[in-house]
Design a protein around this motif. Structure first.
Motif, short mmCIF file in Angstrom:
data_model
loop_
_atom_site.label_atom_id
_atom_site.label_comp_id
_atom_site.label_asym_id
_atom_site.label_seq_id
_atom_site.Cartn_x
_atom_site.Cartn_y
_atom_site.Cartn_z
N LEU A 29 25.08 13.90 -2.45
CA LEU A 29 24.85 12.46 -2.05
C LEU A 29 23.32 12.54 -1.96
CD1 LEU A 29 25.63 9.45 -1.23
CD2 LEU A 29 25.57 10.42 1.30
N TYR A 30 22.53 11.44 -2.47
CA TYR A 30 21.04 11.51 -2.16
C TYR A 30 20.57 10.21 -1.58
CZ TYR A 30 21.12 15.79 -4.96
OH TYR A 30 21.36 17.21 -5.25
N ALA A 31 20.14 10.33 -0.41
CA ALA A 31 19.71 9.16 0.31
C ALA A 31 18.21 8.93 0.27
CB ALA A 31 20.28 9.06 1.52
N PHE A 32 17.69 8.06 -0.26
CA PHE A 32 16.07 7.82 -0.40
C PHE A 32 15.76 6.93 0.55
CE2 PHE A 32 17.71 9.05 -4.51
CZ PHE A 32 16.72 10.19 -4.95
N ALA A 33 14.52 7.17 1.27
CA ALA A 33 14.09 6.19 2.33
C ALA A 33 12.66 6.07 2.26
CB ALA A 33 14.46 6.87 3.42
N MET A 34 12.26 4.87 2.46
CA MET A 34 10.61 4.39 2.36
C MET A 34 10.51 3.74 3.94
SD MET A 34 8.76 1.59 0.05
CE MET A 34 9.72 0.24 0.94
N VAL A 35 9.25 4.39 4.55
CA VAL A 35 8.62 3.79 5.71
C VAL A 35 7.44 3.33 5.24
CG1 VAL A 35 7.99 4.25 7.97
CG2 VAL A 35 9.97 5.32 6.88
N VAL A 61 0.74 -1.14 -0.19
CA VAL A 61 -0.04 0.01 -0.02
C VAL A 61 0.91 1.14 0.11
CG1 VAL A 61 -1.76 -1.17 1.22
CG2 VAL A 61 -0.26 -0.01 2.30
N LYS A 62 0.30 2.50 -0.15
CA LYS A 62 1.29 3.68 -0.32
C LYS A 62 1.80 3.85 0.97
CE LYS A 62 0.94 8.38 -2.16
NZ LYS A 62 0.06 9.43 -2.71
N PRO A 63 3.11 4.08 1.02
CA PRO A 63 3.87 3.94 2.18
C PRO A 63 3.33 5.15 3.11
CG PRO A 63 5.51 3.66 0.27
CD PRO A 63 4.08 4.11 -0.30
N GLU A 64 3.79 5.18 4.38
CA GLU A 64 3.71 6.12 5.57
C GLU A 64 4.66 7.19 4.88
OE1 GLU A 64 4.48 5.27 9.29
OE2 GLU A 64 3.01 3.73 9.34
N ARG A 65 5.86 7.01 4.44
CA ARG A 65 6.75 8.13 4.27
C ARG A 65 7.67 7.64 3.13
NH1 ARG A 65 10.41 8.85 9.23
NH2 ARG A 65 11.03 10.64 8.19
N PHE A 66 8.11 8.68 2.32
CA PHE A 66 9.02 8.55 1.22
C PHE A 66 9.72 9.68 1.10
CE2 PHE A 66 9.84 8.44 -3.50
CZ PHE A 66 10.76 7.51 -3.57
N PHE A 67 11.11 9.84 1.07
CA PHE A 67 11.67 11.06 1.25
C PHE A 67 13.06 10.89 0.50
CE2 PHE A 67 12.26 9.12 5.35
CZ PHE A 67 13.57 9.33 5.56
N VAL A 68 13.83 11.91 0.60
CA VAL A 68 15.02 11.97 0.18
C VAL A 68 15.73 12.85 1.02
CG1 VAL A 68 14.87 13.70 -1.79
CG2 VAL A 68 16.73 12.20 -1.81
N VAL A 69 16.93 12.74 1.28
CA VAL A 69 18.08 13.48 2.16
C VAL A 69 19.30 13.93 1.23
CG1 VAL A 69 19.44 13.80 4.16
CG2 VAL A 69 17.23 12.77 4.30
N ALA A 70 19.34 15.09 0.75
CA ALA A 70 20.36 15.51 -0.05
C ALA A 70 21.68 16.17 0.69
CB ALA A 70 19.84 16.58 -1.05
N ASP A 71 22.68 15.42 0.68
CA ASP A 71 24.03 15.89 1.27
C ASP A 71 23.93 15.91 2.75
OD1 ASP A 71 26.04 15.61 -0.41
OD2 ASP A 71 25.79 17.77 -1.16
N GLY A 72 22.92 15.35 3.56
CA GLY A 72 22.75 15.40 4.74
C GLY A 72 21.85 16.82 5.27
N GLU A 73 21.24 17.31 4.47
CA GLU A 73 20.20 18.42 4.91
C GLU A 73 18.94 17.84 5.25
OE1 GLU A 73 21.37 21.36 5.07
OE2 GLU A 73 23.32 20.94 4.23
N ALA A 74 18.04 18.54 5.36
CA ALA A 74 16.56 18.28 5.56
C ALA A 74 16.12 17.32 4.65
CB ALA A 74 15.87 19.32 6.10
N GLU A 75 15.12 16.52 5.20
CA GLU A 75 14.36 15.67 4.51
C GLU A 75 13.39 16.46 3.27
OE1 GLU A 75 11.82 13.08 6.71
OE2 GLU A 75 13.61 12.18 7.87
N THR A 76 13.29 16.01 2.29
CA THR A 76 12.43 16.47 1.26
C THR A 76 11.43 15.39 0.99
OG1 THR A 76 13.89 17.68 0.12
CG2 THR A 76 12.03 17.19 -1.12
N ASP A 77 9.87 15.71 1.36
CA ASP A 77 8.89 14.89 1.10
C ASP A 77 8.82 14.37 -0.43
OD1 ASP A 77 6.83 13.18 1.69
OD2 ASP A 77 5.55 14.65 2.20
N LEU A 78 8.83 13.17 -0.78
CA LEU A 78 8.49 12.77 -2.28
C LEU A 78 6.99 11.72 -2.04
CD1 LEU A 78 11.90 11.52 -3.16
CD2 LEU A 78 10.94 13.76 -3.49
#
Length: 249
Positions: free
Chosen positions: A103-109, A60-77
């Motif tokens: 560096l771009y770190a993508f995360a899914m919860v 199902v559509k995740p609770e959260r999906f975001f990217v962190v660019a170079d250790g900065e704040a999360e960007t909600d995707l």
């Protein structure tokens, strides 16, 4: 006739048990782990699957999906996700174009998945790293997920056969002696395991939550560090997985 019916029922039961025994993996797989002038867009696919065997589950559509660019704040995707299909089941896809080198770190919860075969819920917090224009640094910093694998080996630009080392964290602290399941994304089905035990590899983290594994083949590899949450979810045990994906070249 009765004997045939019973035998068929037993066969179906064993097939169900065998299929449920394969490792679950949250999957967050981009079409590249390296952004270049020739390849500027990142296309990501989010799913929940048995990656080696090619058996999918509904996501199902995740609770959260975001990217962190170079250790900065999360960007909600999350709003940009589009429904897709992976292994015949609901999945999600997204496209992202980095605005600058780094560096771009993508995360899914995801929402916890109800697994009746194990009488529990499963929630795999999943991440992947992409290097943009050769400037990806500080990849060893945690993202702050409840549980995660912090890479101690650079999580991109690796040869097949390289060792990957990571540290498992749970609520910000090293998770000692955590079992880590490892599986190859057998997307084209060309790899065949000689037996079921060879489908999923396993390694134990040490007292500092550190583990090491050598990936023998080219392609995407998933690592899932499994922890049982101290609380129940909807009356059942909650399995938390810290998952990371990396591409061996």
């Amino acid at each position: 006739m009765k004997r045939v019916t019973v035998s068929l029922a037993v066969a179906v039961l064993f097939a169900f048990i065998a299929s449920s025994a394969f490792a679950h993996f949250g999957m967050l797989v981009p079409d590249t782990d390296e952004v270049t002038q020739a390849k500027r867009d990142i296309n990501l696919v989010l799913s929940f699957s048995h990656p080696f065997e090619g058996n999918g589950m509904e996501l199902v559509k995740p609770e959260r999906f975001f990217v962190v660019a170079d250790g900065e704040a999360e960007t909600d995707l999350l709003a940009g996700l589009q429904k897709a299909s992976v292994m015949g089941h609901t999945a999600w896809k997204a496209q992202y174009t980095p605005k600058a080198p780094g560096l771009y770190a993508f995360a899914m919860v995801p929402h916890p998945y109800k697994e009746d075969a194990e009488n529990n819920y499963i929630q795999h917090l999943t991440k992947v790293y992409v290097d943009a224009y050769g400037e990806g640094e500080n990849w060893m910093k945690p993202l702050g997920l409840r549980t995660e694998i912090v890479p101690l080996t650079r999580p991109f630009g690796n040869y097949a056969g390289n060792v990957f080392q990571g540290q498992v964290l749970f609520e910000g602290k090293p998770a000692a002696h955590t079992r880590v399941e490892v599986e190859f994304y057998n997307k084209d089905g060309q790899r065949k395991a000689p037996n079921d035990r060879m489908v999923t590899q396993e390694v134990m983290a040490d007292q500092n939550g550190v583990f090491t594994f050598a990936c023998p083949w080219k392609g995407w590899w998933g690592f899932a560090a499994l922890t049982t949450a101290p609380e129940e979810y909807k009356g059942r045990e909650l399995e938390l997985g810290a998952v990371i994906w990396l591409d061996m070249k």
